[in-house]
Design a protein around this motif. Structure first.
Motif, PDB file in Angstrom:
ATOM      1  N   LEU A  14      16.087 -15.706  15.837  1.00  0.00           N
ATOM      2  CA  LEU A  14      15.662 -15.059  16.848  1.00  0.00           C
ATOM      3  C   LEU A  14      14.017 -14.574  16.667  1.00  0.00           C
ATOM      4  O   LEU A  14      13.689 -14.268  17.773  1.00  0.00           O
ATOM      5  N   ALA A  15      13.620 -14.798  15.484  1.00  0.00           N
ATOM      6  CA  ALA A  15      12.179 -14.469  15.447  1.00  0.00           C
ATOM      7  C   ALA A  15      11.367 -15.956  15.583  1.00  0.00           C
ATOM      8  O   ALA A  15      10.132 -15.916  15.383  1.00  0.00           O
ATOM      9  N   HIS A  16      12.065 -16.832  16.014  1.00  0.00           N
ATOM     10  CA  HIS A  16      11.294 -18.074  16.302  1.00  0.00           C
ATOM     11  C   HIS A  16      10.263 -18.084  17.345  1.00  0.00           C
ATOM     12  O   HIS A  16      10.251 -17.212  18.404  1.00  0.00           O
ATOM     13  N   GLN A  17       9.008 -18.660  16.711  1.00  0.00           N
ATOM     14  CA  GLN A  17       7.803 -18.622  17.384  1.00  0.00           C
ATOM     15  C   GLN A  17       7.150 -17.121  17.662  1.00  0.00           C
ATOM     16  O   GLN A  17       6.363 -16.706  18.453  1.00  0.00           O
ATOM     17  N   GLY A  18       7.770 -16.178  16.638  1.00  0.00           N
ATOM     18  CA  GLY A  18       7.340 -14.892  16.684  1.00  0.00           C
ATOM     19  C   GLY A  18       7.128 -14.466  15.404  1.00  0.00           C
ATOM     20  O   GLY A  18       6.836 -14.900  14.478  1.00  0.00           O
ATOM     21  N   VAL A  19       7.494 -13.028  15.099  1.00  0.00           N
ATOM     22  CA  VAL A  19       7.252 -12.365  14.018  1.00  0.00           C
ATOM     23  C   VAL A  19       8.630 -11.731  13.344  1.00  0.00           C
ATOM     24  O   VAL A  19       9.338 -11.310  14.213  1.00  0.00           O
ATOM     25  N   LEU A  20       9.007 -12.046  12.236  1.00  0.00           N
ATOM     26  CA  LEU A  20      10.026 -11.456  11.556  1.00  0.00           C
ATOM     27  C   LEU A  20       9.270 -10.094  10.504  1.00  0.00           C
ATOM     28  O   LEU A  20       8.707 -10.649   9.629  1.00  0.00           O
ATOM     29  N   PHE A  21       9.954  -9.105  10.630  1.00  0.00           N
ATOM     30  CA  PHE A  21       9.319  -7.896   9.984  1.00  0.00           C
ATOM     31  C   PHE A  21      10.057  -7.412   8.865  1.00  0.00           C
ATOM     32  O   PHE A  21      11.136  -6.779   9.504  1.00  0.00           O
ATOM     33  N   LEU A  22       9.850  -7.447   7.733  1.00  0.00           N
ATOM     34  CA  LEU A  22      10.630  -6.672   6.891  1.00  0.00           C
ATOM     35  C   LEU A  22      10.150  -5.576   6.039  1.00  0.00           C
ATOM     36  O   LEU A  22       9.252  -5.852   5.310  1.00  0.00           O
ATOM     37  N   ASP A  23      10.181  -4.354   6.478  1.00  0.00           N
ATOM     38  CA  ASP A  23       9.762  -3.263   5.859  1.00  0.00           C
ATOM     39  C   ASP A  23      10.531  -2.745   4.765  1.00  0.00           C
ATOM     40  O   ASP A  23      11.516  -2.963   4.454  1.00  0.00           O
ATOM     41  N   GLY A  52       0.809  -0.890  -0.056  1.00  0.00           N
ATOM     42  CA  GLY A  52      -0.080  -0.112   0.102  1.00  0.00           C
ATOM     43  C   GLY A  52       1.049   1.242  -0.039  1.00  0.00           C
ATOM     44  O   GLY A  52       2.268   1.299   0.126  1.00  0.00           O
ATOM     45  N   SER A  53       0.175   2.659  -0.120  1.00  0.00           N
ATOM     46  CA  SER A  53       0.801   3.641  -0.245  1.00  0.00           C
ATOM     47  C   SER A  53       1.480   4.076   1.154  1.00  0.00           C
ATOM     48  O   SER A  53       0.994   3.536   2.089  1.00  0.00           O
ATOM     49  N   PRO A  54       2.460   5.051   1.266  1.00  0.00           N
ATOM     50  CA  PRO A  54       3.080   5.384   2.497  1.00  0.00           C
ATOM     51  C   PRO A  54       1.928   5.904   3.351  1.00  0.00           C
ATOM     52  O   PRO A  54       1.049   6.860   2.897  1.00  0.00           O
ATOM     53  N   GLY A  55       1.980   5.648   4.599  1.00  0.00           N
ATOM     54  CA  GLY A  55       1.238   6.124   5.595  1.00  0.00           C
ATOM     55  C   GLY A  55      -0.293   5.394   5.705  1.00  0.00           C
ATOM     56  O   GLY A  55      -1.197   6.054   6.419  1.00  0.00           O
ATOM     57  N   SER A  56      -0.176   4.205   4.955  1.00  0.00           N
ATOM     58  CA  SER A  56      -1.669   3.682   5.145  1.00  0.00           C
ATOM     59  C   SER A  56      -1.741   2.776   6.266  1.00  0.00           C
ATOM     60  O   SER A  56      -2.614   2.043   6.674  1.00  0.00           O
ATOM     61  N   GLY A  57      -0.589   2.611   6.832  1.00  0.00           N
ATOM     62  CA  GLY A  57      -0.841   1.803   8.424  1.00  0.00           C
ATOM     63  C   GLY A  57      -0.032   0.521   8.244  1.00  0.00           C
ATOM     64  O   GLY A  57      -0.186  -0.275   9.024  1.00  0.00           O
ATOM     65  N   LYS A  58       0.672   0.235   7.236  1.00  0.00           N
ATOM     66  CA  LYS A  58       1.402  -1.121   7.065  1.00  0.00           C
ATOM     67  C   LYS A  58       2.375  -1.235   8.488  1.00  0.00           C
ATOM     68  O   LYS A  58       2.198  -2.577   9.014  1.00  0.00           O
ATOM     69  N   THR A  59       3.088  -0.768   8.599  1.00  0.00           N
ATOM     70  CA  THR A  59       4.232  -0.833   9.736  1.00  0.00           C
ATOM     71  C   THR A  59       3.488  -0.872  11.209  1.00  0.00           C
ATOM     72  O   THR A  59       3.722  -1.722  11.941  1.00  0.00           O
ATOM     73  N   LEU A  60       2.429   0.134  11.219  1.00  0.00           N
ATOM     74  CA  LEU A  60       1.608   0.105  12.468  1.00  0.00           C
ATOM     75  C   LEU A  60       0.695  -1.003  12.743  1.00  0.00           C
ATOM     76  O   LEU A  60       0.943  -1.480  13.734  1.00  0.00           O
TER      77      LEU A  60
END
Length: 460
Positions: free
Chosen positions: A296-305, A224-232
């Motif tokens: 290190l993200a095992h059993q969790g979330v790996l976020f790649l922005d 989506g566009s910048p500011g749409s809330g993806k990272t949030l």
């Protein structure tokens, strides 16, 4: 006595194979020889041990000392062998009662003044030692971590002198010199997350996708566009995931212990990576293979922005772990397996400027620029991301007037119930089902098959 055997552990990945420190003191010119495949950090321990013994008020034998680290074909690294080597020298020279040593395993690094310093991998040692019957003696800095493992006695000491006084007090010494076992936590740690899903206004379609992602353990790509809330939204995914089980929490804590990274016990990991990171930082490695971000993200979330900004070779590292949920790091002398059961959450713009398809018509990117930008992510990697969600930018009026959404606690309760239904039905999360298991546990009706066929035709 001129010979002593001390029990300790090496650490290879998340395993802790047993090591026996054999010390022999004999007549001859003063010398200290160490054999048994010690690496540089272990060979240097003889100087630390000598100073620690002298500064702790003991006598360092002025004779020939031979130290063997068995088994000889197992590589030994790190400073965790300082304490067992010192105990072995003191026992072989008659300064410690040798009759009690078989009931202990020792791990710890020594400072020159005799203080004990924390080491990495202590939780892996404790997990391996569980049920073995021996008491684990280690630095106080590691005791609170090791005691998380049930059915194991942990003694934490501040310095070498405390350890020696405790060993000599077992058979007739002063009772005041004995160390008190580290207390097991009576209250279960409740994971807390500072970020809450109620911060997300509107975006009902994306919120629903985030809940499905949490329930099934799926990977997801926000576009989506910048500011749409993806990272949030991505940063709030851990707050709606089901709580970790005790075994899962111990496994995650063991990974962080080996890596030497601080970790709040029981909290789902959230690792956010910058696009300049290397493939080794993502997968793990080094001459002494350590876990990377995907472990290190095992059993969790790996976020790649900004997913297309990552080097393509770096992203391709994730293809195999996304399938197998583990990663194998191979080196010339060793091979280490680390768990890597993580949820990949990616975020990207639809084009280089970010506004392709936006109602404002601000995009001036050519079709060729858009194609090259989106082609930075390979098709095989995109196929391994289960959910692809378009996140439109909200008009400012809608954003200001939209009420707060449901809290993470409310959504997490629904997610936990749905996840438990899946576990009761098939013993694993939906994302881990094989094709044959999908046919067995989730047979599709005519309407569902038609929906999939429609989705496939739209994709084509």
């Amino acid at each position: 006595m001129s010979f002593a055997q001390i029990h300790t552990r090496s650490v290879i990945g998340l395993t802790a194979p047993p090591v026996t420190v054999e010390v022999h003191i004999s007549q001859g010119l003063p010398a200290l020889t160490m054999v048994g495949l010690p690496e540089a950090s272990v060979r240097e321990s003889k100087d630390r041990v000598r100073s620690a013994i002298i500064n702790s008020g003991f006598d360092f034998p002025n004779r020939r000392i031979t130290i063997n680290l068995a088994p000889a074909d197992l590589p030994k690294d790190g400073a965790r062998l300082d304490l067992p080597i010192a105990i072995g020298i003191l026992t072989a020279s008659g300064q410690i009662d040798e009759t009690v040593l078989d009931h202990f395993e020792f791990v710890g690094e020594l400072a020159l003044n005799g203080d004990l310093r924390g080491v990495t991998g202590s939780l892996s040692v404790a997990r391996t030692l569980k049920g073995g019957g021996r008491t684990l003696m280690l630095p106080s800095a590691n005791a609170s971590e090791a005691v998380q493992v049930a059915d194991i006695c942990v003694l934490g000491a501040q310095n070498l002198a405390q350890v020696c006084r405790h060993l000599n007090a077992i058979n007739g010494g002063k009772s005041d010199d004995r160390l008190t076992p580290t207390a097991i936590p009576t209250a279960k740690t409740v994971a807390t997350y500072p970020l809450d899903l109620s911060d997300v206004k509107g975006q009902h379609h994306a919120r629903r996708a985030l809940e499905i992602c949490a329930t099934g353990g799926h990977s997801m790509l926000f576009k989506g566009s910048p500011g749409s809330g993806k990272t949030l939204m991505a940063s709030r995914l851990p707050s709606i995931l089901p709580p970790l089980t005790d075994d899962e929490a111990l496994e995650v804590a063991s990974i962080y212990s080996v890596a030497g990274v601080p970790y709040e016990f029981g909290v789902r990991p959230f690792r956010s990576c910058h696009h300049t990171m290397s493939a080794v930082a993502l997968s793990g490695g080094g001459s002494r293979p350590k876990p990377g971000e995907i472990s290190l993200a095992h059993q969790g979330v790996l976020f790649l922005d900004e997913l297309p900004e990552f080097d393509r070779k770096t992203l391709e590292v994730m293809r195999q772990p996304l399938e197998s949920k583990t990663i194998t790091i191979s080196r010339a002398n060793s091979q280490v397996d680390y768990p890597a059961n993580f949820q990949l959450i990616g975020a990207m713009n639809p084009c280089p400027c970010g506004y392709h398809g936006d109602p404002s018509n601000r995009c001036r990117c050519t079709p060729e620029q858009i194609r090259r930008y989106q082609d930075k992510i390979s098709g095989p990697l995109l196929d391994r991301i289960d959910l692809h969600i378009h996140v439109p930018a909200m008009p400012i009026d809608d954003l200001q007037n939209a009420p707060a959404g449901e809290s993470s606690a409310t959504v997490r309760e629904r997610v936990a119930k749905a996840r438990q239904i899946a576990l009761d039905r098939q013993g694993k999360a939906n994302s881990e089902l094989t094709p044959s298991e999908i046919d067995t546990y989730i047979p599709l009706g005519t309407a569902e098959k038609q929906l999939l066929a429609t989705a496939q035709s739209l994709r084509s």
